[in-house]
Design a protein around this motif. Structure first.
Motif, PDB file in Angstrom:
ATOM      1  N   GLY A 112       0.793  -1.218   0.000  1.00 56.39           N
ATOM      2  CA  GLY A 112       0.000   0.000   0.000  1.00 56.39           C
ATOM      3  C   GLY A 112       0.824   1.267   0.000  1.00 56.39           C
ATOM      4  O   GLY A 112       0.283   2.356  -0.172  1.00 56.39           O
ATOM      5  N   GLU A 113       2.145   1.145   0.186  1.00 59.12           N
ATOM      6  CA  GLU A 113       3.006   2.316   0.125  1.00 59.12           C
ATOM      7  C   GLU A 113       3.272   2.667  -1.340  1.00 59.12           C
ATOM      8  O   GLU A 113       3.393   1.776  -2.186  1.00 59.12           O
ATOM      9  CB  GLU A 113       4.333   2.045   0.839  1.00 59.12           C
ATOM     10  CG  GLU A 113       4.210   1.904   2.346  1.00 59.12           C
ATOM     11  CD  GLU A 113       3.766   3.187   3.008  1.00 59.12           C
ATOM     12  OE1 GLU A 113       4.233   4.265   2.601  1.00 59.12           O
ATOM     13  OE2 GLU A 113       2.933   3.112   3.926  1.00 59.12           O
ATOM     14  N   PRO A 114       3.363   3.973  -1.664  1.00 53.60           N
ATOM     15  CA  PRO A 114       3.606   4.364  -3.057  1.00 53.60           C
ATOM     16  C   PRO A 114       4.879   3.753  -3.622  1.00 53.60           C
ATOM     17  O   PRO A 114       5.944   3.842  -3.010  1.00 53.60           O
ATOM     18  CB  PRO A 114       3.713   5.896  -2.962  1.00 53.60           C
ATOM     19  CG  PRO A 114       2.924   6.254  -1.748  1.00 53.60           C
ATOM     20  CD  PRO A 114       3.164   5.127  -0.783  1.00 53.60           C
ATOM     21  N   GLU A 115       4.762   3.118  -4.776  1.00 51.69           N
ATOM     22  CA  GLU A 115       5.910   2.477  -5.414  1.00 51.69           C
ATOM     23  C   GLU A 115       6.187   3.039  -6.805  1.00 51.69           C
ATOM     24  O   GLU A 115       7.143   2.642  -7.455  1.00 51.69           O
ATOM     25  CB  GLU A 115       5.677   0.963  -5.500  1.00 51.69           C
ATOM     26  CG  GLU A 115       5.561   0.296  -4.130  1.00 51.69           C
ATOM     27  CD  GLU A 115       5.254  -1.190  -4.218  1.00 51.69           C
ATOM     28  OE1 GLU A 115       5.088  -1.696  -5.350  1.00 51.69           O
ATOM     29  OE2 GLU A 115       5.180  -1.838  -3.153  1.00 51.69           O
ATOM     30  N   PHE A 116       5.329   3.935  -7.292  1.00 53.35           N
ATOM     31  CA  PHE A 116       5.503   4.578  -8.593  1.00 53.35           C
ATOM     32  C   PHE A 116       5.742   3.551  -9.704  1.00 53.35           C
ATOM     33  O   PHE A 116       6.772   3.576 -10.384  1.00 53.35           O
ATOM     34  CB  PHE A 116       6.646   5.592  -8.527  1.00 53.35           C
ATOM     35  CG  PHE A 116       6.486   6.590  -7.414  1.00 53.35           C
ATOM     36  CD1 PHE A 116       5.593   7.642  -7.538  1.00 53.35           C
ATOM     37  CD2 PHE A 116       7.197   6.453  -6.229  1.00 53.35           C
ATOM     38  CE1 PHE A 116       5.414   8.554  -6.501  1.00 53.35           C
ATOM     39  CE2 PHE A 116       7.027   7.358  -5.187  1.00 53.35           C
ATOM     40  CZ  PHE A 116       6.136   8.411  -5.326  1.00 53.35           C
ATOM     41  N   PRO A 117       4.785   2.641  -9.908  1.00 55.13           N
ATOM     42  CA  PRO A 117       4.968   1.568 -10.895  1.00 55.13           C
ATOM     43  C   PRO A 117       5.027   2.064 -12.331  1.00 55.13           C
ATOM     44  O   PRO A 117       5.466   1.335 -13.227  1.00 55.13           O
ATOM     45  CB  PRO A 117       3.737   0.682 -10.673  1.00 55.13           C
ATOM     46  CG  PRO A 117       2.691   1.619 -10.147  1.00 55.13           C
ATOM     47  CD  PRO A 117       3.457   2.570  -9.267  1.00 55.13           C
ATOM     48  N   GLU A 118       4.589   3.305 -12.565  1.00 64.07           N
ATOM     49  CA  GLU A 118       4.579   3.850 -13.923  1.00 64.07           C
ATOM     50  C   GLU A 118       5.970   4.193 -14.440  1.00 64.07           C
ATOM     51  O   GLU A 118       6.199   4.251 -15.659  1.00 64.07           O
ATOM     52  CB  GLU A 118       3.704   5.107 -13.972  1.00 64.07           C
ATOM     53  CG  GLU A 118       4.273   6.326 -13.255  1.00 64.07           C
ATOM     54  CD  GLU A 118       4.034   6.337 -11.758  1.00 64.07           C
ATOM     55  OE1 GLU A 118       4.396   7.345 -11.115  1.00 64.07           O
ATOM     56  OE2 GLU A 118       3.486   5.356 -11.220  1.00 64.07           O
ATOM     57  N   GLU A 119       6.913   4.443 -13.537  1.00 68.20           N
ATOM     58  CA  GLU A 119       8.211   4.984 -13.945  1.00 68.20           C
ATOM     59  C   GLU A 119       8.918   4.090 -14.962  1.00 68.20           C
ATOM     60  O   GLU A 119       9.458   4.576 -15.967  1.00 68.20           O
ATOM     61  CB  GLU A 119       9.101   5.193 -12.719  1.00 68.20           C
ATOM     62  CG  GLU A 119      10.451   5.796 -13.070  1.00 68.20           C
ATOM     63  CD  GLU A 119      11.333   6.021 -11.847  1.00 68.20           C
ATOM     64  OE1 GLU A 119      12.537   6.239 -12.039  1.00 68.20           O
ATOM     65  OE2 GLU A 119      10.816   5.967 -10.704  1.00 68.20           O
ATOM     66  N   ARG A 120       8.928   2.805 -14.709  1.00 72.04           N
ATOM     67  CA  ARG A 120       9.615   1.866 -15.610  1.00 72.04           C
ATOM     68  C   ARG A 120       9.122   2.002 -17.040  1.00 72.04           C
ATOM     69  O   ARG A 120       9.915   2.077 -17.986  1.00 72.04           O
ATOM     70  CB  ARG A 120       9.397   0.440 -15.108  1.00 72.04           C
ATOM     71  CG  ARG A 120       9.796  -0.639 -16.103  1.00 72.04           C
ATOM     72  CD  ARG A 120       9.258  -1.995 -15.679  1.00 72.04           C
ATOM     73  NE  ARG A 120       9.501  -3.000 -16.697  1.00 72.04           N
ATOM     74  CZ  ARG A 120       9.006  -4.234 -16.658  1.00 72.04           C
ATOM     75  NH1 ARG A 120       8.246  -4.609 -15.630  1.00 72.04           N
ATOM     76  NH2 ARG A 120       9.256  -5.098 -17.636  1.00 72.04           N
ATOM     77  N   TRP A 121       7.819   2.060 -17.214  1.00 75.56           N
ATOM     78  CA  TRP A 121       7.243   2.065 -18.554  1.00 75.56           C
ATOM     79  C   TRP A 121       7.383   3.422 -19.224  1.00 75.56           C
ATOM     80  O   TRP A 121       7.594   3.503 -20.444  1.00 75.56           O
ATOM     81  CB  TRP A 121       5.782   1.630 -18.481  1.00 75.56           C
ATOM     82  CG  TRP A 121       5.649   0.264 -17.893  1.00 75.56           C
ATOM     83  CD1 TRP A 121       5.198  -0.066 -16.649  1.00 75.56           C
ATOM     84  CD2 TRP A 121       6.037  -0.967 -18.513  1.00 75.56           C
ATOM     85  NE1 TRP A 121       5.266  -1.421 -16.454  1.00 75.56           N
ATOM     86  CE2 TRP A 121       5.773  -2.003 -17.581  1.00 75.56           C
ATOM     87  CE3 TRP A 121       6.566  -1.299 -19.762  1.00 75.56           C
ATOM     88  CZ2 TRP A 121       6.029  -3.341 -17.861  1.00 75.56           C
ATOM     89  CZ3 TRP A 121       6.824  -2.629 -20.045  1.00 75.56           C
ATOM     90  CH2 TRP A 121       6.554  -3.633 -19.105  1.00 75.56           C
ATOM     91  N   LEU A 122       7.286   4.489 -18.450  1.00 76.19           N
ATOM     92  CA  LEU A 122       7.456   5.820 -19.029  1.00 76.19           C
ATOM     93  C   LEU A 122       8.906   6.040 -19.462  1.00 76.19           C
ATOM     94  O   LEU A 122       9.166   6.667 -20.492  1.00 76.19           O
ATOM     95  CB  LEU A 122       7.019   6.888 -18.033  1.00 76.19           C
ATOM     96  CG  LEU A 122       5.522   6.873 -17.692  1.00 76.19           C
ATOM     97  CD1 LEU A 122       5.202   7.926 -16.644  1.00 76.19           C
ATOM     98  CD2 LEU A 122       4.672   7.086 -18.944  1.00 76.19           C
ATOM     99  N   ARG A 123       9.833   5.515 -18.698  1.00 74.79           N
ATOM    100  CA  ARG A 123      11.243   5.610 -19.109  1.00 74.79           C
ATOM    101  C   ARG A 123      11.472   4.828 -20.405  1.00 74.79           C
ATOM    102  O   ARG A 123      12.226   5.270 -21.284  1.00 74.79           O
ATOM    103  CB  ARG A 123      12.157   5.091 -18.002  1.00 74.79           C
ATOM    104  CG  ARG A 123      12.260   6.019 -16.800  1.00 74.79           C
ATOM    105  CD  ARG A 123      13.372   5.583 -15.854  1.00 74.79           C
ATOM    106  NE  ARG A 123      13.469   6.433 -14.689  1.00 74.79           N
ATOM    107  CZ  ARG A 123      14.040   7.629 -14.659  1.00 74.79           C
ATOM    108  NH1 ARG A 123      14.586   8.116 -15.769  1.00 74.79           N
ATOM    109  NH2 ARG A 123      14.087   8.336 -13.551  1.00 74.79           N
ATOM    110  N   ALA A 124      10.830   3.687 -20.523  1.00 75.35           N
ATOM    111  CA  ALA A 124      10.969   2.890 -21.745  1.00 75.35           C
ATOM    112  C   ALA A 124      10.392   3.641 -22.941  1.00 75.35           C
ATOM    113  O   ALA A 124      10.974   3.634 -24.035  1.00 75.35           O
ATOM    114  CB  ALA A 124      10.266   1.545 -21.568  1.00 75.35           C
ATOM    115  N   ALA A 125       9.248   4.300 -22.744  1.00 77.85           N
ATOM    116  CA  ALA A 125       8.620   5.054 -23.830  1.00 77.85           C
ATOM    117  C   ALA A 125       9.499   6.211 -24.276  1.00 77.85           C
ATOM    118  O   ALA A 125       9.664   6.465 -25.478  1.00 77.85           O
ATOM    119  CB  ALA A 125       7.252   5.564 -23.380  1.00 77.85           C
TER     120      ALA A 125
END
Length: 259
Positions: free
Chosen positions: A43-56
């Motif tokens: 439940g703690e923020p893990e920012f799962p979007e970062e990996r994919w946005l960096r790839a894009a």
């Protein structure tokens, strides 16, 4: 109603093959969650979007949408870690992070902001990019830049006394904000405390609903919740907003504040 879980599954399959549009869209949707639904955490923020946005961004360095999303989500991390450092430096150190973490993120966001401007962002992004620049101290901050966008805001406020926490979700699609709410309530087993849903049009709050009055156990009965259609200029994904309740900063996606 769009099935967001199925959409994420399709996007993930495409993104894993290196498709940049899929990676960008997957990152955008995951910015509305504190953890990746495929890898639920505590439940703690893990920012799962970062990996994919960096790839894009790596695949298409001049993709303004991807650059804006990555800049905004890293800026949201800056706010998160600044708050964490101010309230619990020992806990942050235990996570292997310190003030240098914040400085590195700030430097990267400034670089991304410059790249966005060089690539030529669409006109509607202008006020939000100005607001981002202001937050990064790259321009005069004596007069706050107003970014009069339209968006939905979901808030879960918990704690008590001097320790009050607010988890805020900002989005522009009704199906996606409902999905974000349902994901969070499932992950957190009912949320932190008081749950509310607001609609903003041109930066002004036009409606606010106490979602606790529409709860069915640990979930929300969305059929009974009015979700007005947004008019005006929609908040571009990734950018910060200013409004009656967001005179400081809130970014597209999810963010935890307080302490």
């Amino acid at each position: 109603m769009v099935n967001i879980d199925e959409k994420i599954a399709r996007l993930r399959s495409a993104a894993e093959t290196g498709e940049p549009d899929a990676a960008r869209e997957l990152g955008r949707l995951l910015s509305l969650t504190v953890t990746d639904p495929a890898e639920p955490g505590d439940g703690e923020p893990e920012f799962p979007e970062e990996r994919w946005l960096r790839a894009a961004v790596a695949a298409r360095p001049d993709d303004v949408e991807a650059l804006t999303l990555l800049a905004g989500r890293l800026a949201a991390q800056v706010s998160h870690w600044e708050n964490y450092w101010a309230n619990n430096p020992d806990g942050m150190a235990a996570d292997g992070k310190d003030e240098s973490t914040i400085e590195q993120l700030q430097t990267e966001v400034r670089d991304l902001h410059a790249r966005i401007l060089a690539a030529g962002p669409p006109a509607p992004a202008g006020p939000g990019l100005d607001r981002l620049a202001e937050l990064l101290d790259t321009r005069d901050t004596e007069s706050v830049v107003t970014a009069p966008y339209s968006f939905y805001a979901l808030e879960d406020e918990g704690g008590g006394g001097s320790m009050v926490y607010t988890l805020t979700f900002i989005a522009t699609d009704p199906d996606e904000i409902r999905w974000a709410c349902d994901q969070w309530l499932t992950l957190s087993e009912g949320g932190m405390g008081e749950l509310s849903f607001s609609t903003y049009v041109d930066g002004a709050e036009t409606s606010r609903v106490d979602l606790d009055e529409h709860r069915d156990g640990a979930s929300v009965s969305w059929d009974s919740v009015p979700v007005p259609e947004l008019t005006g200029t929609l908040l571009p994904a990734g950018l910060p907003v200013s409004g009656a309740r967001y005179s400081t900063v809130a970014y597209y996606g999810v963010a935890l504040a307080g302490g």
